[in-house]
Design a protein around this motif. Structure first.
Motif, PDB file in Angstrom:
ATOM      1  N   SER A 143       0.848  -1.166   0.264  1.00  0.00           N
ATOM      2  CA  SER A 143      -0.030   0.649  -0.138  1.00  0.00           C
ATOM      3  C   SER A 143       0.983   0.855   0.346  1.00  0.00           C
ATOM      4  CB  SER A 143      -0.827   0.127   0.935  1.00  0.00           C
ATOM      5  OG  SER A 143      -0.186  -0.067   2.534  1.00  0.00           O
ATOM      6  N   LEU A 144       2.443   1.027   0.717  1.00  0.00           N
ATOM      7  CA  LEU A 144       2.938   2.623   0.670  1.00  0.00           C
ATOM      8  C   LEU A 144       3.700   2.189  -0.277  1.00  0.00           C
ATOM      9  CD1 LEU A 144       4.586   1.713   4.065  1.00  0.00           C
ATOM     10  CD2 LEU A 144       3.412   4.342   2.876  1.00  0.00           C
ATOM     11  N   MET A 149       3.119   5.736  -5.575  1.00  0.00           N
ATOM     12  CA  MET A 149       3.059   6.057  -7.239  1.00  0.00           C
ATOM     13  C   MET A 149       1.885   6.817  -7.580  1.00  0.00           C
ATOM     14  SD  MET A 149       4.652   2.681  -8.803  1.00  0.00           S
ATOM     15  CE  MET A 149       3.633   1.573  -8.280  1.00  0.00           C
ATOM     16  N   PHE A 150       0.337   6.765  -6.847  1.00  0.00           N
ATOM     17  CA  PHE A 150      -0.727   7.219  -7.647  1.00  0.00           C
ATOM     18  C   PHE A 150      -1.121   8.467  -6.387  1.00  0.00           C
ATOM     19  CE2 PHE A 150      -0.809   3.291  -9.071  1.00  0.00           C
ATOM     20  CZ  PHE A 150      -1.538   2.607 -10.313  1.00  0.00           C
ATOM     21  N   THR A 151      -0.400   8.511  -5.586  1.00  0.00           N
ATOM     22  CA  THR A 151      -0.468   9.908  -5.515  1.00  0.00           C
ATOM     23  C   THR A 151      -0.672  11.281  -5.501  1.00  0.00           C
ATOM     24  OG1 THR A 151       0.150  11.286  -2.755  1.00  0.00           O
ATOM     25  CG2 THR A 151       1.676  10.579  -4.606  1.00  0.00           C
ATOM     26  N   ARG A 152      -1.156  12.498  -5.117  1.00  0.00           N
ATOM     27  CA  ARG A 152      -1.421  13.563  -6.137  1.00  0.00           C
ATOM     28  C   ARG A 152       0.073  13.813  -6.105  1.00  0.00           C
ATOM     29  NH1 ARG A 152      -4.721  15.478  -2.349  1.00  0.00           N
ATOM     30  NH2 ARG A 152      -6.783  15.457  -3.051  1.00  0.00           N
ATOM     31  N   GLY A 153       0.998  14.425  -6.533  1.00  0.00           N
ATOM     32  CA  GLY A 153       1.604  14.761  -7.939  1.00  0.00           C
ATOM     33  C   GLY A 153       2.405  13.282  -7.288  1.00  0.00           C
ATOM     34  N   PHE A 202     -10.829   2.356  -8.413  1.00  0.00           N
ATOM     35  CA  PHE A 202      -9.900   1.812 -10.071  1.00  0.00           C
ATOM     36  C   PHE A 202      -8.468   1.820  -9.848  1.00  0.00           C
ATOM     37  CE2 PHE A 202      -7.230   2.647 -13.741  1.00  0.00           C
ATOM     38  CZ  PHE A 202      -7.998   1.120 -14.268  1.00  0.00           C
ATOM     39  N   THR A 203      -8.106   2.351  -8.353  1.00  0.00           N
ATOM     40  CA  THR A 203      -6.468   1.600  -8.129  1.00  0.00           C
ATOM     41  C   THR A 203      -6.478   1.150  -7.221  1.00  0.00           C
ATOM     42  OG1 THR A 203      -6.628   4.501  -8.408  1.00  0.00           O
ATOM     43  CG2 THR A 203      -4.897   3.192  -7.289  1.00  0.00           C
ATOM     44  N   ILE A 204      -8.100   0.349  -6.191  1.00  0.00           N
ATOM     45  CA  ILE A 204      -7.617  -0.143  -4.988  1.00  0.00           C
ATOM     46  C   ILE A 204      -7.763  -1.878  -6.321  1.00  0.00           C
ATOM     47  CG2 ILE A 204      -8.595  -1.288  -3.525  1.00  0.00           C
ATOM     48  CD1 ILE A 204      -9.606   1.858  -3.005  1.00  0.00           C
ATOM     49  N   ARG A 279      -6.035   4.522   1.538  1.00  0.00           N
ATOM     50  CA  ARG A 279      -5.883   4.779   0.295  1.00  0.00           C
ATOM     51  C   ARG A 279      -6.535   5.888   0.435  1.00  0.00           C
ATOM     52  NH1 ARG A 279      -3.377   4.163  -3.389  1.00  0.00           N
ATOM     53  NH2 ARG A 279      -4.440   5.919  -5.372  1.00  0.00           N
ATOM     54  N   VAL A 280      -7.996   5.566   1.415  1.00  0.00           N
ATOM     55  CA  VAL A 280      -8.923   6.862   1.369  1.00  0.00           C
ATOM     56  C   VAL A 280      -8.451   8.213   2.381  1.00  0.00           C
ATOM     57  CG1 VAL A 280     -11.093   7.221   2.041  1.00  0.00           C
ATOM     58  CG2 VAL A 280     -11.131   5.670   1.080  1.00  0.00           C
ATOM     59  N   GLN A 281      -7.712   7.540   3.267  1.00  0.00           N
ATOM     60  CA  GLN A 281      -6.639   8.766   3.595  1.00  0.00           C
ATOM     61  C   GLN A 281      -5.834   9.348   3.230  1.00  0.00           C
ATOM     62  OE1 GLN A 281      -4.419   6.932   7.038  1.00  0.00           O
ATOM     63  NE2 GLN A 281      -6.518   6.929   8.041  1.00  0.00           N
ATOM     64  N   GLU A 282      -5.829   8.887   2.417  1.00  0.00           N
ATOM     65  CA  GLU A 282      -4.394   9.509   1.107  1.00  0.00           C
ATOM     66  C   GLU A 282      -5.257  10.307   0.650  1.00  0.00           C
ATOM     67  OE1 GLU A 282      -1.661  11.124  -0.757  1.00  0.00           O
ATOM     68  OE2 GLU A 282      -1.468   9.214   1.650  1.00  0.00           O
TER      69      GLU A 282
END
Lengths: 321, 317
Positions: A143-144, A149-153, A202-204, A279-282
Motif C-alpha cells: 500500500s505504501l 506512485m498514485f498519490t497527488r503529484g 479503480f486504483t484499489i 488509500r482513502v486517507q491518502e
C-alpha cells in the motif's frame, strides 16, 4: 511379542474407544484456539447485534444493554437514514469490486499460466518468481508503494483522475471546461470532485489484481501441469487448433481450480481492507467524500472505535451473512 | 498436381505464420506483466536511496552511480533540488531515508516480528498437523462434521471478527501481550486443511505396522507420520511464517495499544503519522525495503516450497 498379545488382548470396542479419544485429543488444541478466538467472538457478535449496547459501557454493569430484537437489522436494511445509506453504499461498492476484480484477475492469471506452461518458454522459474513476489510482500509495504506512485503529484498519477484523463482525450481539461470547474464546494473544486472515488476504486482494483494475480497464476500453472499431455496430442491428431484446445480442453478441465481461484478472489476485499483505508486517507476528502465511497468508509468508521457500536456490529453481520 | 502443391504450401505457410506469431504475442504479454509486477519493487529500492526531492520526479531514474552516500542538504541546511542528485536515468544514492527510519525503534519492531512469526509458526505446525492427522486418519463420531466446521471458518470474513475478538482478548487479559497475538493465531483452518489432505495422500501401511508393534498413537505420530510429512510441513511453515511476518491487522487490534509490542508492518504503517503532514516517501520506502528484505531472502532460498505449497493447496481445493 508381548506387544502383539497386548493389542490383541483389547476388545474391538475398547480399541475403537481409544481411537476416538486420541482423535479428540489430537483435535483439542486447535479446536480450543478456534473456540476462544473464532466461535466465541462470532456468537458474541451475533448476540450483541440483537441489543442496543453502545459498545462503551462495561457489559457487567446493570442496564448495559437491552434486547431490541431485530431493530438494528431493520435500521440497516429497511429504515431510511445514514445507517441504511452507508450499508447499501458499501454493498454496492463490494459488488462493483468483486465484479471488476474477480473476472479480471482470473482471466489474466489463466492466460499468464497458459503462456508460462508452454514448452518453448525459457526461464520459467524467473517468470514464476516475478509474478509471485508481490504475494509474499506485506500489504502495508504494497500500500505504501502504491500510495507513493498514485498519490497527488506521484509518478503515475498527476492531479487528474481517471475521468479527467478520459475527458482529456477529447480535449476537455480544467482550462477548457469553463469557470464552473473552479467553483469550490467543501474546499475542493468541482473539477476535483468529478475525478472522485472512481479513481480510488479503480486504483484499489488494480492494486488488488496486481497483488493476487501471482498466487492465482501459480495455482493455475500447477493445475495445467496436471493435465496429461496425451489429451492435447489426441486433440492435435484430430486437427484441433491451439485455441480450440484451450477452449474445449484446458478450460473445462480447469473448472475446479477456477472455482477455487474465484472463491479466493471474492474473499480478498477483506484482506486488503487496511490498504483501502490508507488509500482513502491518502486521497483525502477529494476521493473519499462522495457517495461513491468504497467498502472502506464503513470499515473505517468501525475501525475508528475499538469497540462495536450496536449498529456497526449489526452492519457487520448484515454483510457477513 | 501443381494446384495441390500450391494449396498445400499456402496452408502450411499460414499455419507457419500463426505458429510464429502466437509465441511472440505470448512472450510479449508475459514480459509486459512481469515488468508490471516487478518494476514497482525496483523503483521502491531505488527511491529508498534517493533524496526526498528526487523521489517523485518523472521520469524516474533507477541506475545508481557514484558518488555514493551524498548529503541531501546544502551546507546551509536547505534541501538540494532534485536535479542536483539525479541524471536522466541515474541517481547518486543517499542514505537520508534509512537514517530517518533508523531513528525509530526498528530493532524492537524487528524483534517483535520475529517473536510473532516464530511463535505462531511453531504452534501452528504442531496444532495444525495434530488436528489434520486426527481428521484424516482417526475414526470417531463427529469427524466429518468437525472437518466441515473448520473448513467453514475459512469463509468468515476476517473483519467481522476484529472487534468481538478484541473484546474477548480484553476479557481474558491477553490484550497487549505477546501471548495474545500468538495464541489468537495459533491454529488456522487452511493449515489444518493442508495437513489433512497430505496425510490422506500417504499410505496407511507403515502406521499400521507401527501399531502392530505396539507403539502408541502419539509416538506413531511424532516418529513415523511427521517425518513422512516433510513437504507439507515445510509448506505450512513457510506460509505461517510469511503470513505472520506480514500480519498487520491482527497485530494492530491485539497489541495496538502498546508501542513496545509493534511489529514491522504496524510500525511502518504508523510511521506515516509521525511526520505530521509531510510525506517522507524516501523514509517510508526505506522502511518498506527493511520490512520486505528478510522475507525476500527467505523466499529466494525456499522458493520451491512456497510455490509447491500454494500449488498443493490449490489442486486439492
Amino acid at each position: 511379542m508381548a506387544a502383539i498379545t497386548a493389542t490383541a488382548g483389547k476388545s474391538l470396542a475398547q480399541r475403537k474407544r481409544e481411537e476416538a479419544l486420541t482423535g479428540y485429543a489430537f483435535l483439542a488444541p486447535a479446536l480450543l484456539i478456534f473456540l476462544v478466538f473464532l466461535f466465541l467472538p462470532i456468537f458474541f457478535a451475533i448476540y450483541i447485534s440483537f441489543t442496543d449496547w453502545n459498545g462503551i459501557t462495561p457489559l457487567n454493569q446493570p442496564n448495559a444493554y437491552n434486547f431490541i430484537g431485530l431493530e438494528n437489522y431493520n435500521k440497516l436494511l429497511f429504515q431510511q437514514g445514514i445507517s441504511q445509506r452507508d450499508f447499501y453504499t458499501a454493498l454496492k461498492n463490494t459488488v462493483y469490486f468483486v465484479l471488476g476484480v474477480v473476472p479480471t484477475q482470473t482471466i489474466l492469471a489463466l492466460l499468464l499460466a497458459v503462456v508460462v506452461n508452454q514448452k518453448w518458454l525459457r526461464a520459467k522459474g524467473a517468470f514464476r518468481t516475478a509474478f509471485y513476489f508481490p504475494s509474499i510482500t506485506s500489504s502495508v509495504v504494497i500500500s505504501l508503494i502504491f500510495m507513493w506512485m498514485f498519490t497527488r503529484g506521484g509518478i503515475v498519477n498527476d492531479s487528474n483522475g481517471l475521468i479527467h484523463n478520459f475527458l482529456g482525450l477529447f480535449g476537455i481539461t480544467r482550462n477548457t471546461v469553463g469557470d464552473w470547474a473552479s467553483t469550490r464546494v467543501a474546499s475542493l473544486t468541482l473539477w476535483d470532485w468529478i475525478s472522485g472515488p472512481s479513481v480510488t476504486m479503480f486504483t484499489i482494483m488494480v492494486l488488488n489484481t496486481w497483488t493476487t494475480i501471482g498466487t492465482m497464476m501459480v495455482i493455475f500453472l500447477a493445475a495445467l501441469q496436471n493435465i496429461p499431455a496425451h489429451v492435447y496430442e489426441a486433440a492435435s491428431v484430430d486437427g484441433a487448433t491451439g485455441f480450440q484446445a484451450l477452449r474445449r480442453i484446458t478450460i473445462p478441465l480447469l473448472r475446479p481450480t477456477t472455482f477455487f481461484v474465484v472463491t479466493l478472489g471474492q474473499n480478498d476485499p477483506d484482506d486488503c481492507l487496511h490498504r483501502l483505508r490508507q488509500r482513502v486517507q491518502e486521497f483525502g476528502d477529494g476521493a473519499g467524500g462522495g457517495d461513491g465511497d468504497c467498502v472502506v468508509r464503513h470499515h473505517l468508521r468501525v475501525l475508528a472505535h475499538p469497540a462495536p457500536h450496536h449498529q456497526r456490529t449489526g452492519r457487520y453481520l448484515g454483510r457477513s451473512l | 498436381m501443381t494446384t495441390v502443391t500450391a494449396t498445400g504450401e499456402q496452408t502450411t505457410g499460414q499455419r507457419f505464420t500463426l505458429k510464429r506469431i502466437l509465441p511472440v504475442m505470448g512472450i510479449t504479454f508475459l514480459i509486459i506483466f512481469a515488468l508490471l509486477e516487478t518494476v514497482p519493487f525496483v523503483l521502491t529500492v531505488a527511491n529508498s536511496f534517493k533524496c526526498l526531492a528526487a523521489v517523485q520526479q518523472v521520469p524516474q531514474s533507477f541506475i545508481p552511480v557514484p558518488p555514493f552516500g551524498v548529503n541531501c542538504r546544502t551546507e546551509s541546511g536547505a534541501a538540494l533540488p532534485a536535479d542536483a542528485t539525479t541524471g536522466a536515468l541515474t541517481f547518486n544514492p543517499a542514505l537520508e531515508g534509512y537514517e530517518e527510519v533508523a531513528r525509530f525503534n526498528l530493532p524492537r519492531w524487528f524483534g517483535n516480528t520475529v517473536i510473532y512469526a516464530l511463535g505462531v509458526t511453531l504452534l501452528r505446525v504442531l496444532f495444525d498437523s495434530l488436528a489434520g492427522y486426527s481428521l484424516a486418519r482417526l475414526k470417531y463420531p463427529g469427524n466429518r462434521a468437525m472437518f466441515f466446521i473448520i473448513l467453514g471458518t475459512m469463509m468468515i470474513p476476517g473483519v467481522v471478527l476484529l472487534i468481538p475478538r478484541f473484546i474477548i482478548l480484553k476479557q481474558i487479559g491477553l490484550l497487549n501481550t505477546y501471548q495474545g497475538v500468538i495464541f489468537a493465531l495459533a491454529a488456522d483452518a487452511f493449515g489444518i486443511f493442508l495437513m489433512k489432505q497430505f496425510f490422506e495422500s500417504i499410505p496407511n501401511e507403515i502406521e499400521e505396522a507401527a501399531q502392530v508393534d505396539g507403539a502408541s498413537r502419539l509416538r506413531i505420530f511424532f516418529q513415523v507420520v511427521l517425518p513422512m510429512a516433510t513437504p507439507a510441513l515445510t509448506a505450512l511453515t513457510v506460509f505461517s511464517f510469511q503470513g505472520t511476518w506480514n500480519n498487520f491487522m491482527d497485530v494492530l487490534i491485539i497489541v495496538g495499544g502498546n508501542p513496545q509490542l509493534q511489529n514491522l508492518p504496524l510500525g511502518l504503517a504508523l510511521l506515516r503519522g509521525q511526520f505530521g503532514e509531510t510525506l517522507r516517501w524516501h523514509t517510508f520506502l526505506a522502511g518498506s525495503v527493511i520490512t520486505t528484505l528478510p522475507l525476500a531472502v527467505v523466499f529466494f532460498i525456499f522458493q520451491r516450497y512456497f510455490v509447491e505449497g500454494i500449488s498443493y493447496s490449490g489442486l486439492k481445493g
